[in-house]
Design a protein around this motif. Structure first.
Motif, PDB file in Angstrom:
ATOM      1  N   GLU A 317      19.292  76.585  -9.610  1.00 49.58           N
ATOM      2  CA  GLU A 317      20.712  76.715  -9.332  1.00 49.58           C
ATOM      3  C   GLU A 317      20.993  77.188  -7.919  1.00 49.58           C
ATOM      4  OE1 GLU A 317      22.573  79.151 -12.241  1.00 49.58           O
ATOM      5  OE2 GLU A 317      22.662  77.574 -13.773  1.00 49.58           O
ATOM      6  N   PHE A 318      20.191  78.092  -7.377  1.00 54.15           N
ATOM      7  CA  PHE A 318      20.515  78.650  -6.061  1.00 54.15           C
ATOM      8  C   PHE A 318      19.559  78.208  -4.951  1.00 54.15           C
ATOM      9  CE2 PHE A 318      17.792  81.861  -8.067  1.00 54.15           C
ATOM     10  CZ  PHE A 318      16.870  82.128  -7.071  1.00 54.15           C
ATOM     11  N   LEU A 319      18.466  77.526  -5.309  1.00 55.33           N
ATOM     12  CA  LEU A 319      17.525  77.076  -4.286  1.00 55.33           C
ATOM     13  C   LEU A 319      17.242  75.585  -4.390  1.00 55.33           C
ATOM     14  CD1 LEU A 319      15.836  78.375  -1.988  1.00 55.33           C
ATOM     15  CD2 LEU A 319      13.921  78.475  -3.594  1.00 55.33           C
ATOM     16  N   GLY A 320      17.253  75.037  -5.611  1.00 55.86           N
ATOM     17  CA  GLY A 320      16.906  73.649  -5.851  1.00 55.86           C
ATOM     18  C   GLY A 320      15.619  73.553  -6.640  1.00 55.86           C
ATOM     19  N   ASN A 321      15.304  72.350  -7.103  1.00 53.91           N
ATOM     20  CA  ASN A 321      14.098  72.136  -7.895  1.00 53.91           C
ATOM     21  C   ASN A 321      12.876  72.064  -6.978  1.00 53.91           C
ATOM     22  OD1 ASN A 321      12.077  71.272  -9.639  1.00 53.91           O
ATOM     23  ND2 ASN A 321      13.417  69.885 -10.746  1.00 53.91           N
ATOM     24  N   PRO A 322      11.908  72.980  -7.137  1.00 56.47           N
ATOM     25  CA  PRO A 322      10.736  72.970  -6.260  1.00 56.47           C
ATOM     26  C   PRO A 322       9.670  71.937  -6.628  1.00 56.47           C
ATOM     27  CG  PRO A 322      11.200  75.176  -7.137  1.00 56.47           C
ATOM     28  CD  PRO A 322      11.945  74.185  -7.977  1.00 56.47           C
ATOM     29  N   GLY A 323       9.932  71.077  -7.616  1.00 54.31           N
ATOM     30  CA  GLY A 323       8.972  70.044  -7.984  1.00 54.31           C
ATOM     31  C   GLY A 323       7.707  70.624  -8.586  1.00 54.31           C
ATOM     32  N   ARG A 324       6.560  70.116  -8.135  1.00 52.71           N
ATOM     33  CA  ARG A 324       5.282  70.594  -8.673  1.00 52.71           C
ATOM     34  C   ARG A 324       4.996  72.041  -8.294  1.00 52.71           C
ATOM     35  NH1 ARG A 324       2.322  66.932 -11.240  1.00 52.71           N
ATOM     36  NH2 ARG A 324       2.702  64.702 -10.879  1.00 52.71           N
ATOM     37  N   ALA A 325       5.689  72.546  -7.316  1.00 54.30           N
ATOM     38  CA  ALA A 325       5.495  73.947  -6.913  1.00 54.30           C
ATOM     39  C   ALA A 325       6.304  74.913  -7.764  1.00 54.30           C
ATOM     40  CB  ALA A 325       5.863  74.120  -5.445  1.00 54.30           C
ATOM     41  N   ALA A 326       7.065  74.401  -8.735  1.00 50.78           N
ATOM     42  CA  ALA A 326       8.016  75.231  -9.483  1.00 50.78           C
ATOM     43  C   ALA A 326       7.380  76.459 -10.130  1.00 50.78           C
ATOM     44  CB  ALA A 326       8.732  74.370 -10.521  1.00 50.78           C
ATOM     45  N   PRO A 327       6.381  76.314 -11.026  1.00 51.18           N
ATOM     46  CA  PRO A 327       5.857  77.527 -11.671  1.00 51.18           C
ATOM     47  C   PRO A 327       5.180  78.470 -10.694  1.00 51.18           C
ATOM     48  CG  PRO A 327       4.478  75.634 -12.182  1.00 51.18           C
ATOM     49  CD  PRO A 327       5.682  75.095 -11.479  1.00 51.18           C
TER      50      PRO A 327
END
Length: 373
Positions: A317-327
């Motif tokens: 919501e405040f940064l965006g979807n980090p893709g594969r780096a998410a977790p």
């Protein structure tokens, strides 16, 4: 007895009338008692083995990895170098707005690394790797020279994975680090689950490098570079841990299934139902079933104990979807937050190209020794 010509008063009568039936029943009871005792011995042995298996599986499930170093870089960084932006993440500082993307598209809502304007993606990746290794050189240099480093490289970029891997190898060679480095297969938190099962007694440390730079579809994405240095609690005694990463649990997008996995992730630590103080949601699109399940779970223990105003951090919501780096971004942020305020963090993350949801806990370091299960 009359047919045999015997009288009732004779001794042989009582042997036939009472002795033989008594002998028959004694033999029958003895045989049944023997069978019963053998069944009890078998049942007791099975129960004991079952208890041993349950204990062994619980110990195996409660394995955890030491977080030895955690670095991350996002659009919240005010300059090129890696700096601690944990406070900004904890405040849910909104930096997701419409801007020109790396490929020239205008009015694309996303967040970009501050030094990514007019820079080729391969140059940006090389620079990010070099800067990340500068921050990781200090902990890596304390490891014995014969201590291998297993690298899990995660990339969601317009650059081919093979090219990203080559850029990482080049940066590693230029850093003059002496430990032997080798890539391992796998992706996401499944790699952590596999490592805890099969590599828990290895001397190697696990270095997770995750990035999203110049994604193919930049809309609602976040550019980020994250590095995590993880060690086995049984074999790694050189570097002091800053936190613990516990076994992750995979769930399908179903409210009941996700609740069960969240409870199981808490039990692997183990934690009291009211112990959680922070919840990170990352990599789960707001329109997905997994996100709706996560919202439902927030109303139930153990997530109900998290303060919605200060403890819930939805990175998408405040940064965006980090893709594969998410977790990995959420884990790094949680580990750095624990340095400032020791408290357990729950991370609920989506899996790339899947509706599945992962739940895991990052907790303050405990001094008790890992078992050998």
């Amino acid at each position: 007895m009359r047919f045999l010509g015997k009288l009732v008063g004779e001794t042989s009568f009582w042997w036939f009338a009472i002795g033989i039936p008594v002998l028959f029943w004694v033999v029958l009871i003895g045989f049944r008692l023997t069978v019963y005792i053998m069944q009890q011995i078998h049942a007791n042995a099975w129960d004991k083995r079952r208890e041993q298996v349950i204990l062994q599986e619980v110990r195996r499930g409660r394995r955890a990895l030491q977080i030895l170093a955690a670095e991350h870089r996002t659009a919240l960084v005010a300059k090129a170098q890696f700096t601690d932006t944990t406070d900004a993440l904890l405040r849910n500082e909104d930096i997701l707005f419409s801007q020109t993307s790396w490929n020239g598209q205008s009015s694309v809502r996303h967040s970009r690394l501050p030094d990514s304007v007019d820079v080729l993606p391969q140059t940006q990746v090389s620079s990010a790797f070099a800067e990340l290794l500068q921050t990781l050189t200090e902990p890596l240099s304390h490891l014995p020279q014969d201590n291998p480093v297993a690298v899990l490289l995660e990339s969601s970029s317009s650059l081919p994975v093979a090219q990203v891997r080559d850029l990482w190898q080049q940066a590693w060679l230029e850093s003059d680090l002496t430990p032997h480095m080798a890539f391992i297969p796998g992706h996401g938190l499944m790699a952590i689950d596999h490592w805890l099962d099969y590599s828990i007694q290895d001397k190697a440390v696990l270095l997770v490098i995750a990035l999203q730079i110049a994604p193919r579809q930049p809309d609602n994405t976040a550019e980020t570079v994250t590095g995590l240095l993880l060690g086995n609690r049984i074999t790694q005694t050189t570097l002091p841990p800053i936190a613990l990463l516990h076994r992750p649990e995979l769930s399908r997008p179903d409210p009941i299934a996700l609740q069960e996995k969240i409870d199981q992730a808490i039990d692997w630590v183990p934690l009291q139902a009211t112990a959680l103080q922070h919840l990170w949601l990352v990599g789960i699109p707001g329109t997905s079933e997994g996100y709706q399940c996560a919202i439902v779970a927030q109303a139930n223990p153990p997530l109900a104990s998290v303060d919605p105003a200060t403890g819930i951090h939805n990175i998408n919501e405040f940064l965006g979807n980090p893709g594969r780096a998410a977790p990995w971004l959420a884990i790094a942020a949680a580990a750095q937050a624990i340095r400032q305020s020791p408290a357990p963090h729950m991370i609920i993350s989506g899996e790339q190209d899947s509706d599945s949801v992962w739940s895991t806990v990052v907790s303050p370091y405990a001094s008790h020794k890992e078992n050998n299960a």
